[in-house]
Design an enzyme around this catalytic site. Sequence first.
Site, PDB file in Angstrom:
ATOM      1  N   THR A  70      -7.347  -4.218   0.933  1.00 51.67           N
ATOM      2  CA  THR A  70      -7.151  -2.368   1.491  1.00 51.67           C
ATOM      3  C   THR A  70      -8.780  -2.071   1.977  1.00 51.67           C
ATOM      4  OG1 THR A  70      -5.703  -2.438   0.710  1.00 51.67           O
ATOM      5  CG2 THR A  70      -6.339  -0.039   1.229  1.00 51.67           C
ATOM      6  N   ASP A 194       2.404  -1.512   1.094  1.00 52.21           N
ATOM      7  CA  ASP A 194       1.794  -2.169   0.498  1.00 52.21           C
ATOM      8  C   ASP A 194       2.520  -2.588  -1.026  1.00 52.21           C
ATOM      9  OD1 ASP A 194      -1.190  -3.629   0.502  1.00 52.21           O
ATOM     10  OD2 ASP A 194      -0.418  -1.899  -1.022  1.00 52.21           O
ATOM     11  N   HIS A 348      -2.588  -9.802   0.197  1.00 49.22           N
ATOM     12  CA  HIS A 348      -2.956 -10.108   0.863  1.00 49.22           C
ATOM     13  C   HIS A 348      -4.540 -10.196   0.253  1.00 49.22           C
ATOM     14  CE1 HIS A 348      -4.147  -5.813   0.150  1.00 49.22           C
ATOM     15  NE2 HIS A 348      -2.969  -5.927  -0.061  1.00 49.22           N
TER      16      HIS A 348
END
Length: 449
Positions: A70, A194, A348
């Site tokens: 992020t 997320d 991620h």
Amino acid sequence: MQALLRCLLSLAFCSTATTVATKQHKLLLISFDGFRYDYANEEPMFPAFQYLNANGVRAKYLQGAFPTLTSPSHMSIATGLYTESHNVVHNCHYNMSVGHQGSDFLSTLPVNYWWDTGVEPIWIAAVNQGLKSGAYMFPGSYATINGVSATKKVLQKQFMPYSQRSWQNRISTVVGWLKDEDMDFVALYFEEPDTLSHELGPDSKRVRYDVKSWVSNTIMHLLKKVEDAGLTDDLNIIFLSDHGHIPINTTVGSDDAVSLSKHINIDDIDFQFCYGPIGLIEPKPGKLVSVYQALKGQSNVQVYYKEEMPERWHLKGSDRIPSIIVVGEPGYYVFWKFPGYHPTRGDHGFDNELVNMRAFYYSIGPSFKKNYVVDGFESVHIYPLMCHLLGIQPAPNNGSLDLLLNTLVSDTDVPSVAVYLAVLIIACIAIYFVYCRRRKGARKKYKGV
């Protein structure tokens, strides 16, 4: 006569081949963390995405920075720089020299040294050039950069579960900044999908339907608030995300999980930090080769000396990256020691060329074309576009304005007075030329009688 016609045609062409319109408007940048590139166009398509498709610009995908975490991803959007250049290389702050690292993303947001690396994010560039900027939870925006801060900023210091009211309150705040306080630029951040993608997996029904509904409703609510505030004709809006998500292979047991401690001894390590699919390792002096060779024998990971990392990651130039980096294959976490369970079902941080790491991008407003689609592009190109829209000089960056100029409304989309005059003159001359030819032909015919 023909030469004159060619000259006037050339004038008409030059009049229409003008540059992109330069009128500046306010700009709102909105990020939905972890909203994968393919969610918006899945059936059933939610109303907000139908509206944006018809009335704005859509990219087939947005490729974020590596690592696809992020904080690095958002800083590349805000600065137009690759990770090695803005140097926010991780969600968590750390100091290799003392072996310290921050615990999580939220606790790192107010840690100023991690963000103040000498580069100039868009909200700082705006203030430095006489504009007013605001930032609501956008990663990095709470920091003071070279002694300068956003005009207004809000930081959330703990995770807050989604609620329609809380998201609408954020919108009311930023629209108020734009209208009542005449802000020129505002960056706004939402933490979904997320958090739920981590918890439930990116392909779960709740993420693929419920969260998309939240995002769609939020976008439509925002557009209504913008209209009610009388800002529709003076506000450009960019909607995007920082990265995508992939499912984590939760069927892997202790024998097959990536556990670096099974291969190397902690006594040979000065610093280690394993987070998601990324492992950062700094061996003690004299242990570099042996540690590297031991890690290379582990399955489901890629192991690199710092200088061996792919150039396309744009990471090896950072002094915050240690001598060895370990990157999990798709679906695999990198643990120092596997705890016996999988903490998340989606994540991620993986290679940014993976399709499911791609983010989404829309833009809408008076400066943007309607019903226009562009190919996928890297997120570093957004910063020079934002500077252009605000009429400010960009700081040195890795992006290119040329890549996205074609998404903007140009003077050719609204023909100028010069174009109309040129066309009128050409038409009059053409009529006169045809009249003369016919009259000349008529005289020849009369003489021949």
